[in-house]
Enzyme design. Structure first.
Site, mmCIF file in Angstrom:
data_model
loop_
_atom_site.group_PDB
_atom_site.id
_atom_site.type_symbol
_atom_site.label_atom_id
_atom_site.label_comp_id
_atom_site.label_asym_id
_atom_site.label_seq_id
_atom_site.Cartn_x
_atom_site.Cartn_y
_atom_site.Cartn_z
ATOM 1 N N GLY A 188 45.760 55.418 43.368
ATOM 2 C CA GLY A 188 44.505 55.450 44.412
ATOM 3 C C GLY A 188 44.335 56.415 45.101
ATOM 4 C CG ASN B 110 48.521 49.570 43.181
ATOM 5 O OD1 ASN B 110 48.603 48.459 43.784
ATOM 6 N ND2 ASN B 110 49.947 49.282 42.557
ATOM 7 C CG ASP C 188 54.365 50.086 43.243
ATOM 8 O OD1 ASP C 188 53.541 49.171 42.765
ATOM 9 O OD2 ASP C 188 54.121 50.891 44.265
HETATM 10 P P1 13P Z 1 49.975 56.500 44.734
HETATM 11 O O1 13P Z 1 50.626 57.384 45.105
HETATM 12 O O2 13P Z 1 49.108 58.216 43.671
HETATM 13 O O3 13P Z 1 48.523 56.411 46.152
HETATM 14 O O4 13P Z 1 49.892 55.665 43.968
HETATM 15 C C1 13P Z 1 50.761 53.939 44.053
HETATM 16 C C2 13P Z 1 50.898 53.239 43.114
HETATM 17 O O5 13P Z 1 50.253 53.331 42.440
HETATM 18 C C3 13P Z 1 51.912 52.533 43.781
HETATM 19 O O6 13P Z 1 52.319 52.448 42.578
#
Ligand code: 13P
Length: 288
Positions: free
Chosen positions: A210, A230, A84
């Site tokens: 998300g 995500n 990520d």
């Molecule tokens: P959040 O922590 O806001 O759920 O975002 C997660 C994300 O986008 C990881 O790339």
């Protein structure tokens, strides 16, 4: 065995549902996500930032842990391990360590041209090894792993240029931000989402940040071509609230309540339940 995330997201795009991509932070998180996916019969993307991998001892520890957990639990649903928000350098390290999918986040590079050049190079490398790759156009707001960017609306023409390099899925800013949404958040820009989708065709789009987006906006975004959502903060809040309740009820002082397995169990159970709820919201139940 871990798979890459290309096929499962192609199917999600065609089937008008989305897959949650859930960040792992440790072994408890990993086992909870696998349990949730197996119970929900949903394909699963487990993702990990460079910061979380460092916490665990490095990309190799993370990859070996996830692989071993998949084997030991015997889950039958497809599972991908995705990097990520990788920097250019992180991408090489994650591939070397055994990740089956990477995100190269070139949105912080000095120029768009550099994002393009590096995405092109990494698409070739990833695909030569059967690994899927996500790229990003337009910074996602909020703070993650110490990196802060202002929420942006990605430029549809730039999205098209990156899409044409052959990435498997694309993150683009549409007003979304990482972390807890502020009270005065303006919401997702569906106009921008539709302009981007018109440029990139059936390429699966990724919605970062998300956690905490109202359900009607999530459903609308999925109907307009978002196929990967995500989620990190949401599960962190669920975990911490459950562990907090354990201490607040004084359970740590009863019997062997100090045993770390007892302390962490409510948090782990909370991740399982919340992940299944999100999978249902995203429409991925029984899609494995
Ligand atoms: P959040 O922590 O806001 O759920 O975002 C997660 C994300 O986008 C990881 O790339």
């Amino acid at each position: 065995m871990l798979v890459n995330a290309a096929d499962m997201l192609k199917k999600a795009e065609a089937g008008h549902y989305a897959l949650g991509a859930f960040n792992t932070n440790n072994l408890e998180w990993t086992l909870a996500l696998l349990q949730a996916a197996e119970e929900a019969k949903s394909p699963l993307i487990i993702q990990c930032t460079a910061g979380a991998a460092k916490w665990m001892g490095g990309f190799k520890v993370c990859a070996d842990m996830v692989k071993a957990a998949v084997e030991a639990t015997g889950v039958t649903v497809p599972v991908a391990l995705h990097l990520d928000h990788g920097s250019y350098e992180d991408c090489f390290k994650a591939i070397e360590a055994g990740f089956t999918s990477i995100m190269y986040d070139g949105s912080h590079e000095e120029t768009f041209q550099l994002n393009l050049d590096r995405t092109k190079e990494l698409v070739e490398l990833a695909h030569s090894k059967g690994i899927s790759i996500e790229a990003e156009v337009g910074g996602i707001g909020g703070t993650e792993d110490g990196v802060t960017s202002n929420g942006e609306l990605a430029d549809p023409a730039e999205c098209k240029q990156i899409a044409d390099l052959g990435v498997d899925f694309l993150a683009c800013g549409i007003g979304n931000i990482h972390g807890v949404y502020p009270e005065d958040w303006a919401g997702l820009s569906f106009d921008r989402l539709s302009e981007i989708k018109a440029e990139v065709g059936d390429l699966p789009l990724v919605l970062h940040g998300g956690s905490g987006i109202p359900e009607d906006q999530i459903k609308k975004a999925i109907s307009m071509g978002v196929s990967k959502i995500n989620v990190n903060t949401d599960l962190q809040l669920a975990f911490t609230a459950a562990v907090h309740d354990y201490f607040a009820a004084g359970k740590d002082t009863q019997g062997k309540g100090y045993d770390p397995r007892k302390v962490l169990k409510p948090g782990r159970d909370a991740i399982v339940e919340r992940t299944k709820e999100l999978m249902e919201q995203f429409g991925s139940l029984n899609k494995a």
